[in-house]
Motif scaffolding. Structure first.
Motif, PDB file in Angstrom:
ATOM      1  N   PHE A  16     -62.801  16.173 -13.620  1.00  0.00           N
ATOM      2  CA  PHE A  16     -61.924  16.595 -14.621  1.00  0.00           C
ATOM      3  C   PHE A  16     -60.682  15.369 -14.764  1.00  0.00           C
ATOM      4  O   PHE A  16     -59.957  15.411 -14.589  1.00  0.00           O
ATOM      5  N   ALA A  17     -61.328  14.276 -15.386  1.00  0.00           N
ATOM      6  CA  ALA A  17     -60.537  13.236 -15.652  1.00  0.00           C
ATOM      7  C   ALA A  17     -61.318  12.400 -16.893  1.00  0.00           C
ATOM      8  O   ALA A  17     -62.524  12.363 -17.074  1.00  0.00           O
ATOM      9  N   ASN A  18     -60.530  11.571 -17.509  1.00  0.00           N
ATOM     10  CA  ASN A  18     -60.818  10.619 -18.449  1.00  0.00           C
ATOM     11  C   ASN A  18     -61.809  11.222 -19.377  1.00  0.00           C
ATOM     12  O   ASN A  18     -61.479  12.213 -20.297  1.00  0.00           O
TER      13      ASN A  18
ATOM     14  N   LEU B 226     -55.955  15.789 -17.184  1.00  0.00           N
ATOM     15  CA  LEU B 226     -55.589  15.078 -15.799  1.00  0.00           C
ATOM     16  C   LEU B 226     -56.367  13.504 -15.939  1.00  0.00           C
ATOM     17  O   LEU B 226     -57.546  13.599 -15.980  1.00  0.00           O
ATOM     18  N   ILE B 227     -55.693  12.500 -16.027  1.00  0.00           N
ATOM     19  CA  ILE B 227     -56.324  11.286 -16.433  1.00  0.00           C
ATOM     20  C   ILE B 227     -55.943  10.415 -15.264  1.00  0.00           C
ATOM     21  O   ILE B 227     -54.971  10.022 -14.781  1.00  0.00           O
ATOM     22  N   THR B 228     -57.189   9.644 -14.724  1.00  0.00           N
ATOM     23  CA  THR B 228     -57.115   8.886 -13.657  1.00  0.00           C
ATOM     24  C   THR B 228     -56.991   7.252 -13.926  1.00  0.00           C
ATOM     25  O   THR B 228     -57.732   7.045 -15.120  1.00  0.00           O
ATOM     26  N   ASP B 229     -56.537   6.608 -12.924  1.00  0.00           N
ATOM     27  CA  ASP B 229     -56.803   5.193 -12.996  1.00  0.00           C
ATOM     28  C   ASP B 229     -56.508   4.460 -14.222  1.00  0.00           C
ATOM     29  O   ASP B 229     -56.957   3.767 -15.055  1.00  0.00           O
ATOM     30  N   VAL B 230     -54.928   4.907 -14.800  1.00  0.00           N
ATOM     31  CA  VAL B 230     -54.428   4.398 -15.993  1.00  0.00           C
ATOM     32  C   VAL B 230     -53.165   3.754 -15.821  1.00  0.00           C
ATOM     33  O   VAL B 230     -52.660   4.158 -14.841  1.00  0.00           O
ATOM     34  N   THR B 231     -52.776   2.837 -16.614  1.00  0.00           N
ATOM     35  CA  THR B 231     -51.553   2.106 -16.525  1.00  0.00           C
ATOM     36  C   THR B 231     -50.645   2.458 -17.651  1.00  0.00           C
ATOM     37  O   THR B 231     -51.155   2.255 -18.704  1.00  0.00           O
ATOM     38  N   PRO B 232     -49.353   2.844 -17.347  1.00  0.00           N
ATOM     39  CA  PRO B 232     -48.271   2.534 -18.475  1.00  0.00           C
ATOM     40  C   PRO B 232     -48.396   1.570 -19.306  1.00  0.00           C
ATOM     41  O   PRO B 232     -48.228   0.299 -18.842  1.00  0.00           O
ATOM     42  N   ASN B 233     -48.191   1.606 -20.763  1.00  0.00           N
ATOM     43  CA  ASN B 233     -48.144   0.661 -21.616  1.00  0.00           C
ATOM     44  C   ASN B 233     -47.113   0.619 -22.449  1.00  0.00           C
ATOM     45  O   ASN B 233     -47.043   1.942 -23.136  1.00  0.00           O
ATOM     46  N   TYR B 234     -46.404  -0.330 -22.796  1.00  0.00           N
ATOM     47  CA  TYR B 234     -45.217  -0.232 -23.954  1.00  0.00           C
ATOM     48  C   TYR B 234     -45.564  -1.159 -25.128  1.00  0.00           C
ATOM     49  O   TYR B 234     -45.944  -2.533 -24.758  1.00  0.00           O
ATOM     50  N   SER B 235     -45.643  -0.753 -26.184  1.00  0.00           N
ATOM     51  CA  SER B 235     -46.086  -1.686 -27.348  1.00  0.00           C
ATOM     52  C   SER B 235     -45.254  -1.346 -28.582  1.00  0.00           C
ATOM     53  O   SER B 235     -45.364   0.064 -29.048  1.00  0.00           O
ATOM     54  N   GLU B 236     -44.368  -2.073 -29.262  1.00  0.00           N
ATOM     55  CA  GLU B 236     -43.682  -1.979 -30.529  1.00  0.00           C
ATOM     56  C   GLU B 236     -42.891  -0.327 -30.587  1.00  0.00           C
ATOM     57  O   GLU B 236     -43.275   0.265 -31.583  1.00  0.00           O
ATOM     58  N   GLY B 237     -42.332  -0.116 -29.321  1.00  0.00           N
ATOM     59  CA  GLY B 237     -41.423   1.027 -29.415  1.00  0.00           C
ATOM     60  C   GLY B 237     -42.222   2.240 -28.975  1.00  0.00           C
ATOM     61  O   GLY B 237     -41.663   3.539 -29.110  1.00  0.00           O
ATOM     62  N   ASN B 238     -43.435   2.339 -28.714  1.00  0.00           N
ATOM     63  CA  ASN B 238     -44.136   3.239 -28.329  1.00  0.00           C
ATOM     64  C   ASN B 238     -44.714   2.947 -26.881  1.00  0.00           C
ATOM     65  O   ASN B 238     -45.443   2.165 -26.483  1.00  0.00           O
ATOM     66  N   TRP B 239     -44.930   4.372 -26.121  1.00  0.00           N
ATOM     67  CA  TRP B 239     -45.736   4.149 -24.786  1.00  0.00           C
ATOM     68  C   TRP B 239     -46.983   5.096 -24.825  1.00  0.00           C
ATOM     69  O   TRP B 239     -47.103   5.928 -25.762  1.00  0.00           O
ATOM     70  N   SER B 240     -47.781   4.584 -24.024  1.00  0.00           N
ATOM     71  CA  SER B 240     -49.337   5.123 -24.084  1.00  0.00           C
ATOM     72  C   SER B 240     -49.787   4.771 -22.359  1.00  0.00           C
ATOM     73  O   SER B 240     -49.134   4.288 -21.827  1.00  0.00           O
TER      74      SER B 240
ATOM     75  N   ASP C  46     -56.698   2.654 -19.670  1.00  0.00           N
ATOM     76  CA  ASP C  46     -57.515   2.722 -18.692  1.00  0.00           C
ATOM     77  C   ASP C  46     -58.209   1.233 -18.556  1.00  0.00           C
ATOM     78  O   ASP C  46     -58.041   0.130 -19.220  1.00  0.00           O
ATOM     79  N   ARG C  47     -59.112   1.126 -17.601  1.00  0.00           N
ATOM     80  CA  ARG C  47     -59.799  -0.015 -17.368  1.00  0.00           C
ATOM     81  C   ARG C  47     -60.628  -0.599 -18.558  1.00  0.00           C
ATOM     82  O   ARG C  47     -60.968  -1.943 -18.428  1.00  0.00           O
ATOM     83  N   GLU C  48     -61.162   0.392 -19.325  1.00  0.00           N
ATOM     84  CA  GLU C  48     -61.838  -0.168 -20.412  1.00  0.00           C
ATOM     85  C   GLU C  48     -61.014  -0.386 -21.707  1.00  0.00           C
ATOM     86  O   GLU C  48     -61.437  -0.697 -22.907  1.00  0.00           O
ATOM     87  N   ASN C  49     -59.639  -0.320 -21.403  1.00  0.00           N
ATOM     88  CA  ASN C  49     -58.675  -0.891 -22.681  1.00  0.00           C
ATOM     89  C   ASN C  49     -58.653   0.378 -23.632  1.00  0.00           C
ATOM     90  O   ASN C  49     -58.507   0.232 -24.886  1.00  0.00           O
ATOM     91  N   ASN C  50     -58.833   1.505 -23.159  1.00  0.00           N
ATOM     92  CA  ASN C  50     -58.765   2.595 -24.206  1.00  0.00           C
ATOM     93  C   ASN C  50     -57.434   3.164 -24.076  1.00  0.00           C
ATOM     94  O   ASN C  50     -56.995   3.196 -22.869  1.00  0.00           O
TER      95      ASN C  50
END
Length: 482
Positions: A382-384, A407-421, A424-428
């Protein structure tokens, strides 16, 4: 006071972290901790079922606070609109750390009256469940409502046709009364589910987004699909017919659901359920608070949703503690994709452990077992990609889903141009519904390293509710955009 302290032993031994999990906001956490001091209380007492005490406030008379430990449920004479209030939290925290201070075991009249009233309410509910149903009168009421709903949906269908024939661009020139007028007619026709969707159309048409027309067309299409489904109920499967009726606004009470269960018309699942996350929203027009509790079956790998409602200052169920494991049997409401359920024989939850240390985010905990042994949904498919695929399959079976747990695993918080996302390791990337300050807190919590994150997906953005990282669990602040 009796010779034994067993009268003060609760069926569930509450930790301070669990108690703070019941707080409605961060301010209540701070104020509740400040009141967990013996010098602020008098006439403290308790039994196996109830705790009570008096706390001097700004008024002449002290506030009377009491807690029914069986749920728990709170009551306080203070004027606060929060539930539980700071006095209830302070009393609960004080008992956890200083049980010996609760020396009285004879219930004061104000406590006894409250307990008696709660017992009477429970008894009346049980008697109502046992009372025979007048099936003839019930059938007449349902037919009368069905006729009103059909008339209302016919008017709604013509209204939709007018919008399409005039063009979506014209909707941006419409006042709120244009949308609210149709919603009011649907309320009169006893179709509140569709009335709510119609009111949401006004916000889509004027949200200022570049793709507003596409969003509006999808929303209009979903309403049209409900109308078409309702007009063909007899040709639909029982599960899909139940879902369409639910979307229109027909509700099934818990008593009716139990009756369906006894007749074998709905499904149930016995399991050990992980409370993955909890969210709370409030409709300012109706003062209706809605709490969603998302569960994951450890053995069945099934998702479940517990819905609780409260109006204005009414208390809302606080017994589902995020991060805990709850053994119970869930009975699912009839649906083309069953999610919503009620619990039938809930047992005591497994207890969370100690706080990892960061109190800026409420309700951290760790189970006695290491993180890798928790059997999180992420380790059970149940992930990604599988999580998104599960959402697709759910949408095929129920095209009217508005929120879905991911429920998403192995992801990193990202900030760009005022938005959060999250990335994952494949840059999705997956966009987040996240207040800016919460985004920085999330990034600080992760330390720039991958985390496991659970949230509510609305088809556009993911609203974070829970985070697993570095052997601990963090719950987003209930009622706030995280």
């Amino acid at each position: 006071m009796t010779d034994s302290s067993s009268d003060l032993i609760m069926a569930v031994v509450w930790s301070s972290e669990q108690i703070l999990a019941l707080a409605p906001d961060a301010g209540s956490v701070k104020n509740g901790k400040a009141l967990a001091t013996a010098s602020k209380w008098q006439n403290l007492g308790g039994t196996e079922r109830v705790l009570w005490g008096e706390c001097q406030g700004s008024g002449k008379n002290p506030y009377q606070a009491q807690i029914d430990l069986t749920e728990p449920a709170f009551k306080c004479s203070c004027p606060s609109r929060k539930f539980p209030c700071k006095h209830g939290l302070g009393l609960f925290l004080l008992h956890t750390s200083h049980t010996n201070l609760f020396t009285q075991d004879a219930l004061p009249s104000w406590v006894q009256d409250w307990i008696d009233k709660r017992s009477q309410t429970t008894q009346k509910k049980e008697e109502k469940q046992k009372a025979p149903v007048d099936e003839v009168a019930q059938a007449k009421r349902q037919q009368k409502r069905s006729d009103k709903v059909s008339t209302g949906l016919a008017d709604l269908d013509l209204w939709l046709q007018d919008i399409i024939s005039s063009g979506l661009a014209d909707t941006q020139a419409q006042s709120y009364g244009f949308w609210d007028g149709m919603a009011a007619r649907l309320v009169d026709a006893q179709a509140p589910g569709l009335a709510r969707r119609v009111r949401q159309l006004a916000g889509i048409a004027n949200n200022g987004q570049a793709d507003w027309a596409g969003e509006l067309l999808v929303a209009l299409s979903q309403i049209h699909l409900i109308i078409q489904g309702y007009q063909r109920l007899e040709s639909l499967s029982p599960a899909l017919a139940a879902e369409v009726r639910s979307q229109v606004g027909w509700t099934i009470s818990q008593d009716e659901l139990l009756g369906l269960f006894e007749r074998g018309e709905v499904t149930s699942q016995q399991d050990e359920w992980l409370v993955m996350g909890k969210s709370l929203t409030e409709d300012p027009t109706s003062n209706l608070k809605t709490q969603r509790v998302w569960l994951w079956g450890q053995n069945s790998q099934q998702i479940a949703l517990i819905l609780n409602f409260a109006v204005r200052n009414q208390p809302i169920d606080v017994s589902w503690l995020p991060g805990s494991l709850v053994p119970t049997e869930l009975i699912f409401f009839p649906s083309s994709y069953p999610l919503r359920a009620i619990d039938r024989n809930r047992q005591d939850a497994r207890q969370p452990g100690a706080i990892p240390g960061d109190e800026t985010i409420i309700v951290p905990f760790a189970l006695a077992k290491p993180l890798e042994e928790k059997r999180l949904p992420a380790q059970r498919g149940f992930a990604n990609e599988l999580a998104i695929d599960r959402y697709r399959q759910a949408l095929i079976q129920n095209p009217w889903l508005e929120t879905f747990p991911l429920l998403i695993t192995d992801v990193t918080p990202n900030y760009s141009e005022g938005n959060w996302s999250i990335r994952d390791r494949e840059n999705n990337y997956l966009p987040l519904e996240l207040a800016d300050v919460r985004g920085w807190q999330l990034l600080a919590l992760s330390g720039g390293k991958p985390i496991t994150l659970m949230g509510e997906w609305d088809g556009q953005k993911l609203k974070p509710l829970s985070i697993w990282h570095d052997g601990g669990y963090w719950q987003a602040n209930i009622g706030e955009v995280w």
